[in-house]
Every structure is written in C-alpha cells, then in structure tokens.
Design a protein around this motif. Structure first.
Motif, PDB file in Angstrom:
ATOM      1  N   PRO A   1       0.884  -1.995  -4.410  1.00 19.21           N
ATOM      2  CA  PRO A   1       0.097  -0.754  -4.494  1.00 19.21           C
ATOM      3  C   PRO A   1      -1.146  -0.973  -5.338  1.00 19.21           C
ATOM      4  CG  PRO A   1       2.006  -0.632  -5.938  1.00 19.21           C
ATOM      5  CD  PRO A   1       2.170  -1.871  -5.124  1.00 19.21           C
ATOM      6  N   THR A   2      -2.181  -0.234  -5.016  1.00 24.00           N
ATOM      7  CA  THR A   2      -3.378  -0.263  -5.846  1.00 24.00           C
ATOM      8  C   THR A   2      -3.115   0.546  -7.117  1.00 24.00           C
ATOM      9  OG1 THR A   2      -4.312   1.743  -4.879  1.00 24.00           O
ATOM     10  CG2 THR A   2      -4.798  -0.353  -3.768  1.00 24.00           C
ATOM     11  N   PRO A   3      -3.904   0.344  -8.166  1.00 28.66           N
ATOM     12  CA  PRO A   3      -3.740   1.175  -9.366  1.00 28.66           C
ATOM     13  C   PRO A   3      -3.863   2.665  -9.055  1.00 28.66           C
ATOM     14  CG  PRO A   3      -5.094  -0.730  -9.867  1.00 28.66           C
ATOM     15  CD  PRO A   3      -4.887  -0.742  -8.372  1.00 28.66           C
ATOM     16  N   GLU A   4      -4.742   3.011  -8.133  1.00 28.96           N
ATOM     17  CA  GLU A   4      -4.906   4.427  -7.782  1.00 28.96           C
ATOM     18  C   GLU A   4      -3.647   4.967  -7.130  1.00 28.96           C
ATOM     19  OE1 GLU A   4      -8.017   7.329  -5.374  1.00 28.96           O
ATOM     20  OE2 GLU A   4      -7.853   5.217  -4.818  1.00 28.96           O
ATOM     21  N   GLU A   5      -3.051   4.204  -6.211  1.00 24.23           N
ATOM     22  CA  GLU A   5      -1.815   4.649  -5.563  1.00 24.23           C
ATOM     23  C   GLU A   5      -0.698   4.817  -6.586  1.00 24.23           C
ATOM     24  OE1 GLU A   5      -2.265   2.708  -1.090  1.00 24.23           O
ATOM     25  OE2 GLU A   5      -1.583   1.448  -2.762  1.00 24.23           O
ATOM     26  N   GLN A   6      -0.609   3.903  -7.526  1.00 21.95           N
ATOM     27  CA  GLN A   6       0.430   4.012  -8.544  1.00 21.95           C
ATOM     28  C   GLN A   6       0.212   5.245  -9.413  1.00 21.95           C
ATOM     29  OE1 GLN A   6       3.215   1.777  -8.780  1.00 21.95           O
ATOM     30  NE2 GLN A   6       3.875   3.589  -9.930  1.00 21.95           N
ATOM     31  N   ARG A   7      -1.043   5.511  -9.775  1.00 22.17           N
ATOM     32  CA  ARG A   7      -1.331   6.689 -10.605  1.00 22.17           C
ATOM     33  C   ARG A   7      -0.993   7.974  -9.850  1.00 22.17           C
ATOM     34  NH1 ARG A   7      -5.942   3.567 -12.205  1.00 22.17           N
ATOM     35  NH2 ARG A   7      -7.209   4.626 -10.634  1.00 22.17           N
ATOM     36  N   LEU A   8      -1.306   8.020  -8.560  1.00 21.17           N
ATOM     37  CA  LEU A   8      -0.970   9.206  -7.774  1.00 21.17           C
ATOM     38  C   LEU A   8       0.540   9.395  -7.713  1.00 21.17           C
ATOM     39  CD1 LEU A   8      -3.491   9.005  -4.777  1.00 21.17           C
ATOM     40  CD2 LEU A   8      -3.332  10.855  -6.456  1.00 21.17           C
ATOM     41  N   TYR A   9       1.269   8.315  -7.484  1.00 17.23           N
ATOM     42  CA  TYR A   9       2.727   8.433  -7.422  1.00 17.23           C
ATOM     43  C   TYR A   9       3.295   8.906  -8.758  1.00 17.23           C
ATOM     44  CZ  TYR A   9       7.646   7.360  -6.922  1.00 17.23           C
ATOM     45  OH  TYR A   9       9.017   7.466  -6.888  1.00 17.23           O
ATOM     46  N   ASP A  10       2.779   8.366  -9.840  1.00 18.70           N
ATOM     47  CA  ASP A  10       3.253   8.779 -11.159  1.00 18.70           C
ATOM     48  C   ASP A  10       2.988  10.263 -11.411  1.00 18.70           C
ATOM     49  OD1 ASP A  10       4.080   6.197 -11.620  1.00 18.70           O
ATOM     50  OD2 ASP A  10       2.305   5.644 -12.795  1.00 18.70           O
TER      51      ASP A  10
ATOM     52  N   ALA B   1       5.260   6.853  -1.832  1.00 21.33           N
ATOM     53  CA  ALA B   1       6.452   6.225  -2.419  1.00 21.33           C
ATOM     54  C   ALA B   1       6.678   4.836  -1.839  1.00 21.33           C
ATOM     55  CB  ALA B   1       7.670   7.106  -2.179  1.00 21.33           C
ATOM     56  N   LEU B   2       6.510   4.704  -0.530  1.00 15.94           N
ATOM     57  CA  LEU B   2       6.699   3.394   0.091  1.00 15.94           C
ATOM     58  C   LEU B   2       5.613   2.410  -0.327  1.00 15.94           C
ATOM     59  CD1 LEU B   2       7.811   4.588   3.632  1.00 15.94           C
ATOM     60  CD2 LEU B   2       9.224   3.421   1.935  1.00 15.94           C
ATOM     61  N   ARG B   3       4.409   2.897  -0.529  1.00 13.63           N
ATOM     62  CA  ARG B   3       3.341   2.009  -0.983  1.00 13.63           C
ATOM     63  C   ARG B   3       3.650   1.445  -2.379  1.00 13.63           C
ATOM     64  NH1 ARG B   3       1.418  -0.990   0.024  1.00 13.63           N
ATOM     65  NH2 ARG B   3      -0.575  -0.952  -1.097  1.00 13.63           N
ATOM     66  N   THR B   4       4.280   2.230  -3.229  1.00 16.27           N
ATOM     67  CA  THR B   4       4.609   1.720  -4.564  1.00 16.27           C
ATOM     68  C   THR B   4       5.682   0.641  -4.499  1.00 16.27           C
ATOM     69  OG1 THR B   4       6.298   3.420  -5.008  1.00 16.27           O
ATOM     70  CG2 THR B   4       4.013   3.932  -5.627  1.00 16.27           C
ATOM     71  N   LEU B   5       6.365   0.524  -3.348  1.00 12.39           N
ATOM     72  CA  LEU B   5       7.341  -0.538  -3.140  1.00 12.39           C
ATOM     73  C   LEU B   5       6.736  -1.706  -2.362  1.00 12.39           C
ATOM     74  CD1 LEU B   5      10.413   1.687  -2.231  1.00 12.39           C
ATOM     75  CD2 LEU B   5      10.043   0.435  -4.366  1.00 12.39           C
ATOM     76  N   GLY B   6       5.410  -1.684  -2.203  1.00  6.33           N
ATOM     77  CA  GLY B   6       4.749  -2.769  -1.493  1.00  6.33           C
ATOM     78  C   GLY B   6       4.939  -2.718   0.006  1.00  6.33           C
ATOM     79  N   ARG B   7       5.046  -1.500   0.568  1.00  5.54           N
ATOM     80  CA  ARG B   7       5.202  -1.333   2.010  1.00  5.54           C
ATOM     81  C   ARG B   7       3.925  -0.729   2.589  1.00  5.54           C
ATOM     82  NH1 ARG B   7       9.683  -3.713   4.109  1.00  5.54           N
ATOM     83  NH2 ARG B   7       9.677  -2.174   5.804  1.00  5.54           N
ATOM     84  N   SER B   8       3.458  -1.294   3.694  1.00  4.51           N
ATOM     85  CA  SER B   8       2.377  -0.679   4.463  1.00  4.51           C
ATOM     86  C   SER B   8       3.000   0.326   5.426  1.00  4.51           C
ATOM     87  CB  SER B   8       1.587  -1.734   5.241  1.00  4.51           C
ATOM     88  OG  SER B   8       0.915  -2.608   4.355  1.00  4.51           O
ATOM     89  N   THR B   9       2.309   1.417   5.699  1.00  2.00           N
ATOM     90  CA  THR B   9       2.894   2.501   6.490  1.00  2.00           C
ATOM     91  C   THR B   9       1.979   2.925   7.625  1.00  2.00           C
ATOM     92  OG1 THR B   9       1.954   4.213   5.074  1.00  2.00           O
ATOM     93  CG2 THR B   9       4.135   3.379   4.480  1.00  2.00           C
ATOM     94  N   THR B  10       2.610   3.453   8.664  1.00  5.71           N
ATOM     95  CA  THR B  10       1.906   4.058   9.804  1.00  5.71           C
ATOM     96  C   THR B  10       2.618   5.359  10.137  1.00  5.71           C
ATOM     97  OG1 THR B  10       1.300   1.892  10.690  1.00  5.71           O
ATOM     98  CG2 THR B  10       1.155   3.776  12.192  1.00  5.71           C
ATOM     99  N   ILE B  11       1.845   6.437  10.354  1.00  6.47           N
ATOM    100  CA  ILE B  11       2.420   7.734  10.709  1.00  6.47           C
ATOM    101  C   ILE B  11       2.004   8.096  12.130  1.00  6.47           C
ATOM    102  CG2 ILE B  11       2.472  10.207  10.204  1.00  6.47           C
ATOM    103  CD1 ILE B  11       2.020   9.527   7.276  1.00  6.47           C
ATOM    104  N   GLN B  12       2.986   8.422  12.958  1.00  4.62           N
ATOM    105  CA  GLN B  12       2.734   8.913  14.318  1.00  4.62           C
ATOM    106  C   GLN B  12       3.065  10.401  14.362  1.00  4.62           C
ATOM    107  OE1 GLN B  12       5.434   5.753  16.070  1.00  4.62           O
ATOM    108  NE2 GLN B  12       3.813   5.779  17.624  1.00  4.62           N
ATOM    109  N   PRO B  13       2.073  11.284  14.495  1.00  4.10           N
ATOM    110  CA  PRO B  13       2.370  12.717  14.550  1.00  4.10           C
ATOM    111  C   PRO B  13       2.840  13.147  15.931  1.00  4.10           C
ATOM    112  CG  PRO B  13       0.005  12.354  14.668  1.00  4.10           C
ATOM    113  CD  PRO B  13       0.633  11.002  14.493  1.00  4.10           C
ATOM    114  N   PHE B  14       3.895  13.948  15.969  1.00  2.00           N
ATOM    115  CA  PHE B  14       4.414  14.531  17.208  1.00  2.00           C
ATOM    116  C   PHE B  14       4.491  13.478  18.317  1.00  2.00           C
ATOM    117  CE2 PHE B  14       1.841  17.677  14.876  1.00  2.00           C
ATOM    118  CZ  PHE B  14       2.856  18.512  14.446  1.00  2.00           C
ATOM    119  N   PRO B  15       5.286  12.425  18.120  1.00  2.00           N
ATOM    120  CA  PRO B  15       5.221  11.285  19.028  1.00  2.00           C
ATOM    121  C   PRO B  15       5.970  11.443  20.341  1.00  2.00           C
ATOM    122  CG  PRO B  15       6.813  10.859  17.293  1.00  2.00           C
ATOM    123  CD  PRO B  15       6.172  12.184  16.982  1.00  2.00           C
TER     124      PRO B  15
END
Length: 314
Positions: A114-123, A81-95
C-alpha cells in the motif's frame, strides 16, 4: 451487514477477515434497514442486496439510491482493506443481469504494498466519529475544500462547495421547501405506485407527495398557500446552519446505478479524508429525494452532473 465466509477449496486467509469486518463497520450508511451481504473467498468478494436487487428497477425508489451509494462506501473500504494487505483489486458493478441482487464483485490478486496515503486512509476508518451526528461550527482551513474536491474526482465524482452568500440564501430556501413538501423521488409515482396497487392520492395521504413536474402540481403543506408553520423556529435553525457551516454537493456525471456506486466511493473517501484533517462530517440526504431540489441544485451551482447529497463539514 452480513459477512459470509464459505469453505471453498481456496480458503480466505485468517488475517483478512477482521480487516473486512472493520472495513464494513466503518463505512457510511445512508439507510439502516436495508441489508447488504458480503460473501468472501480468498480472491473474490460478492456484495449483494438483501432485497433482491430492487435497485435495478427502471423506476428506482429513493431508498434504492441511498442503498447503492452505501454499497459504494462499503466497497471503497473493502478495496482499501485489501490494499493494506498488498492486494490489487478490481470492482465489477452489477456484473450479472440474471442476478439483480448482485451489486458488485470485487476480485483481488497479489500486488504492490500500500502507498502511505492508502495506509493513512485505512487507519482513519477506526478513527471515524459518528458521521451522522451534527457537525460542529466553524469554517474549513484554507485549501481543504479544494483538496476534498480533488479526492472525490479521483473516485469519478464531483464535490462542489456552496460558497457564496447568494448560494447560501437560495440553498436554505430550497431545503426548507423540500422538507415542507415531504416529497419523494418522482419515479415513485405512476408506474411504481400502480405496480403496488396504490394511487397517487393514497401515496400522498400517507405523507408522501410526488415532486416531479411531469406528475402535476404537488399536493400538501408545501403547495402554494399552504406553507408549514414554524412554531419551533426550525427554519431559522436550518438557515443558520447553511450560512455557518461548509456545505458541499456530491454529484456524478451521470445518474445510473454504477454512478451511484461512484458516489459511494467518493463519499467514503471524502469522509475519511475529512477525519484525517480533524473535521466533523455529516450527510444531508433526505431532502435530496426531491427531484425538484436536485434539479434546482444543478442550476444553482451550474453543476455538470447529477447531485445526490449534501456533505456538511466543519
């Protein structure tokens, strides 16, 4: 799921909230009675376990594996969802060791579109069917199974098809045996039982039978000479399903909590991809609470990893 948007000095943009809600609601959930909570600001999202981080126990219960995998599915959708808003993301597990309830922190910053693939996945999130419903009949189109495996690999997981008649035969019997034994995760045995004031006998009497060979022979309807009768023909139905539909094992290279999150990322991605291909998908997880079944699957498929669930596609 609870979405909390505090009122910090840096306010979450209004356009983000409905996307986060839709992302959470479209995520695969393997367990329905374990709350997760999202706390979001403009560049930070915390995903917490409402049960206080019981998944961090050195002897994790079966439901905790499913809870963390479900959290991974939610994180994948939030990231998307954030990528479709033009945001880059980082996930820290159990930080933070001091906060065992904190499953992951997702941070974001301005990034490329977002890439076309990211947009298609979000849709595809909004187009998801009831993923828990039984899949339909039929074989997958040529090449789709390999594409789904490739996409799972991009999320750090393994997706391996059960694709020979011999494997189908063995898998059907393994599933039947696991369901007959009504087993639970081996780590539910001595250490955890003792911490709850329970004996293995009491656990078995409640309908749960340890399935770890280190704990002795299973006791119950799946033990030798005590097979469950099949008056309604459920075993034949299960065998037919295994031979008819496409079953794929989702696994990870290791079996730690961060790996369970990777399994959740891959599960959500594969389910979204399957929807894009016009496929039905359902998840078979309960029999894989069995330590014995998971071990047998490693041998059956020569897996270089640890299986978590079966994905049924058609």
């Amino acid at each position: 799921m609870i979405l909390s948007v505090p009122a910090p000095t840096r306010r979450l943009p209004d356009a983000v909230v409905p996307r986060l809600v839709a992302a959470e609601q479209g995520a695969v959930r393997l367990i329905d009675d374990r709350p997760l909570r999202i706390i979001a600001t403009d560049d930070r999202i915390e995903l917490t376990d409402g049960y206080g981080g019981q998944h961090r126990s050195p002897y994790p219960l079966p439901g905790n594996r499913w809870q963390v995998i479900s959290a991974g599915a939610v994180l994948f959708n939030l990231r998307l969802a954030l990528r479709t808003l033009g945001r880059s993301t980082t996930i820290q597990p159990f930080p933070e060791a001091s906060r065992p309830e904190l499953v992951a922190v997702l941070t974001s910053r301005p990034g490329p579109p977002p890439t076309p693939e990211e947009q298609r996945l979000y849709d595809a999130i909004g187009a998801l069917p009831d993923w828990s419903s039984p899949a339909g009949l039929g074989a997958l189109p040529a090449g789709v199974s390999q594409q789904l495996s490739n996409h799972a690999a991009r999320e750090g997981a393994l997706l391996v098809p059960v694709d020979t008649p011999a494997q189908h035969d063995v898998l059907a019997e393994l599933l039947i045996g696991a369901l007959e034994r009504r087993i639970v995760e081996p780590a539910d045995a001595a250490p955890v039982l003792a911490s709850h004031g329970l004996s293995e006998a009491a656990w078995a009497a409640a309908g749960h039978v340890p399935d770890d060979p280190r704990l002795g022979s299973p006791v119950g309807p799946g033990s030798p000479g005590g097979a469950v009768a099949d008056p309604t023909g459920w075993q034949a139905v299960l065998r037919g399903m295994v031979h008819r539909d496409t079953l794929m094992v989702l696994a990870t290279h290791a079996d730690t909590e961060p790996d369970w999150l990777l399994a959740g990322y891959a599960l959500q991605r594969v389910v979204l991809d399957a929807t894009r291909f016009g496929l039905d998908a359902s998840v078979i997880s309960r029999p894989l609470e069995s330590y014995r079944l998971r071990t047998d699957l490693v041998g059956l498929l020569d897996l270089a990893g640890h299986p978590h669930l079966l994905l049924r596609l058609s």
